[in-house]
Design an enzyme around this catalytic site. Structure first.
Site, PDB file in Angstrom:
ATOM      1  N   ASP A   6       0.855  -1.191   0.000  1.00  0.00           N
ATOM      2  CA  ASP A   6       0.000   0.000   0.000  1.00  0.00           C
ATOM      3  C   ASP A   6       0.889   1.238   0.000  1.00  0.00           C
ATOM      4  OD1 ASP A   6      -2.541   1.459   0.279  1.00  0.00           O
ATOM      5  OD2 ASP A   6      -1.796   2.007   2.246  1.00  0.00           O
ATOM      6  N   SER A   7       0.281   2.381  -0.298  1.00  0.00           N
ATOM      7  CA  SER A   7       1.042   3.622  -0.282  1.00  0.00           C
ATOM      8  C   SER A   7       1.395   4.026   1.159  1.00  0.00           C
ATOM      9  CB  SER A   7       0.217   4.727  -0.938  1.00  0.00           C
ATOM     10  OG  SER A   7      -1.005   4.858  -0.246  1.00  0.00           O
ATOM     11  N   CYS A  69      -4.241  -1.436  -2.119  1.00  0.00           N
ATOM     12  CA  CYS A  69      -4.360  -0.006  -2.367  1.00  0.00           C
ATOM     13  C   CYS A  69      -5.202   0.135  -3.626  1.00  0.00           C
ATOM     14  CB  CYS A  69      -2.963   0.568  -2.599  1.00  0.00           C
ATOM     15  SG  CYS A  69      -2.912   2.294  -3.065  1.00  0.00           S
ATOM     16  N   GLU A 155      -3.795   9.985   7.283  1.00  0.00           N
ATOM     17  CA  GLU A 155      -2.358   9.744   7.525  1.00  0.00           C
ATOM     18  C   GLU A 155      -1.868  10.620   8.688  1.00  0.00           C
ATOM     19  OE1 GLU A 155       0.376   7.901   5.693  1.00  0.00           O
ATOM     20  OE2 GLU A 155      -1.223   6.665   4.902  1.00  0.00           O
ATOM     21  N   CYS A 187     -11.086   3.068  -1.407  1.00  0.00           N
ATOM     22  CA  CYS A 187      -9.775   3.500  -0.925  1.00  0.00           C
ATOM     23  C   CYS A 187      -9.569   2.789   0.407  1.00  0.00           C
ATOM     24  CB  CYS A 187      -9.764   5.013  -0.723  1.00  0.00           C
ATOM     25  SG  CYS A 187      -8.258   5.590   0.086  1.00  0.00           S
ATOM     26  N   HIS A 189      -7.819   3.427   2.831  1.00  0.00           N
ATOM     27  CA  HIS A 189      -7.719   4.295   4.019  1.00  0.00           C
ATOM     28  C   HIS A 189      -9.097   4.589   4.634  1.00  0.00           C
ATOM     29  CE1 HIS A 189      -3.595   5.162   2.819  1.00  0.00           C
ATOM     30  NE2 HIS A 189      -3.442   5.977   3.844  1.00  0.00           N
TER      31      HIS A 189
HETATM   32  N1  DGL Z   1      -4.772   3.500   0.223  1.00  0.00           N
HETATM   33  C1  DGL Z   1      -4.883   4.152  -1.045  1.00  0.00           C
HETATM   34  C2  DGL Z   1      -6.067   3.633  -1.821  1.00  0.00           C
HETATM   35  O1  DGL Z   1      -6.653   2.633  -1.470  1.00  0.00           O
HETATM   36  C3  DGL Z   1      -5.027   5.621  -0.993  1.00  0.00           C
HETATM   37  C4  DGL Z   1      -3.926   6.365  -0.404  1.00  0.00           C
HETATM   38  C5  DGL Z   1      -3.149   7.152  -1.367  1.00  0.00           C
HETATM   39  O2  DGL Z   1      -3.654   8.027  -2.074  1.00  0.00           O
HETATM   40  O3  DGL Z   1      -1.968   6.890  -1.372  1.00  0.00           O
HETATM   41  O4  DGL Z   1      -6.430   4.223  -2.806  1.00  0.00           O
END
Ligand code: DGL
Length: 269
Positions: A6-7, A69, A155, A187, A189
């Site tokens: 993931d990011s 992600c 974050e 997403c 997050h």
């Molecule tokens: N976790 C990422 C997603 O599912 C989003 C976070 C990001 O933009 O890096 O899209």
């Protein structure tokens, strides 16, 4: 070993249900927090970050990578599958994403055939959810809404602040006006703000999270693919890697997963 990429922290919402359902496997989690959020980057950049992560993880002997992600899944999954899984490599290793399981679940759940998707700019602009859903049912209307401020707030650990709630409320106005009965949290997050989503949307809109459905679909996948399942180590080990501050990563991860972890390794991609 199974790796989740993931990011940043978002993929932990996918790891948690996977650990619950399939605790026996060894896992590696790579959060590219140093370059998060990915969602506002160009597709070319996200593809490059994804390639670097895949190369790193395969070099560590990982056999199965899950793009935990949505942004990386929607912009780069097909690309890395084509680049790194050619010929014999395809039998040996796999890369899966979080998008299809969520899309399939939403199709199963919707009654009025109106589905909303929230995600980063990159995910929504890619229209991948719309494409995948309409491949399976062309009568479904899909309404996407990019919510670019949510990931930085999460974050930063600000998900429960009143300011974040107000921003979310504004983002969800269009979704509510489109009379959807199902919303995909596109997403990884966003489940960290789940309570806020539920408060704003009420009981009539069913919320689909990538984590639960991906865990279920991984279980099914492993059952159907003994050639990959047989290559996975099973000692219940968990390793965490980050491209940013390991102490911060450890603190957030322990709090979210509710377990102690070893100090994450700081790597550069
Ligand atoms: N976790 C990422 C997603 O599912 C989003 C976070 C990001 O933009 O890096 O899209």
């Amino acid at each position: 070993m199974i790796a989740l990429f993931d990011s940043g922290y978002g993929g932990l919402t996918v790891l948690k249900p996977i650990l619950k359902l399939l605790p026996e496997y060894d896992y590696m989690y790579l959060g590219d927090s140093g370059r998060a959020p990915y969602g506002n980057h160009s597709t070319e950049n996200i593809k490059m970050f994804s390639e670097q992560a895949v190369e790193y993880l395969f070099s560590k002997g990982v056999k199965l990578i899950i793009f935990a992600c949505n942004t990386a899944s929607s912009t780069s999954l097909r690309h890395v599958q084509e680049k790194y899984l050619k010929g014999k490599d395809e039998q040996d290793r796999k890369i899966l994403g979080v998008l299809i399981p969520a899309a399939e679940k939403a199709i199963e759940v919707t009654k009025n055939k109106r589905i909303g998707v929230v995600g980063t700019k990159a995910t929504i602009n890619s229209k991948v959810y719309e494409t995948e859903i309409n491949k399976l049912d062309k009568d479904i209307k899909v309404y996407g809404k990019a919510c670019p401020l949510l990931v930085p707030l999460i974050e930063e650990g600000w998900q429960n602040k009143p300011e974040s709630h107000s921003i979310l409320k504004k983002y969800l106005r269009d979704i509510k006006n489109n009379n959807v009965d199902t919303l995909i949290l596109g997403c990884t997050h966003y489940p960290l703000m789940l309570k806020n989503f539920k408060r704003i949307l009420g009981k009539k809109i069913r919320i689909i999270e990538s984590g639960e459905v991906t865990a279920q679909s991984l279980k099914t996948y492993l059952g159907r693919h003994p050639e990959i399942e047989g290559k996975l180590s099973k000692k219940g080990k968990k390793e965490f890697l980050t491209t940013d501050d390991p102490a911060r990563f450890k603190e957030f991860t322990e709090k979210y997963l509710g377990m102690k972890i070893k100090m994450p390794e700081k790597i550069s991609l």
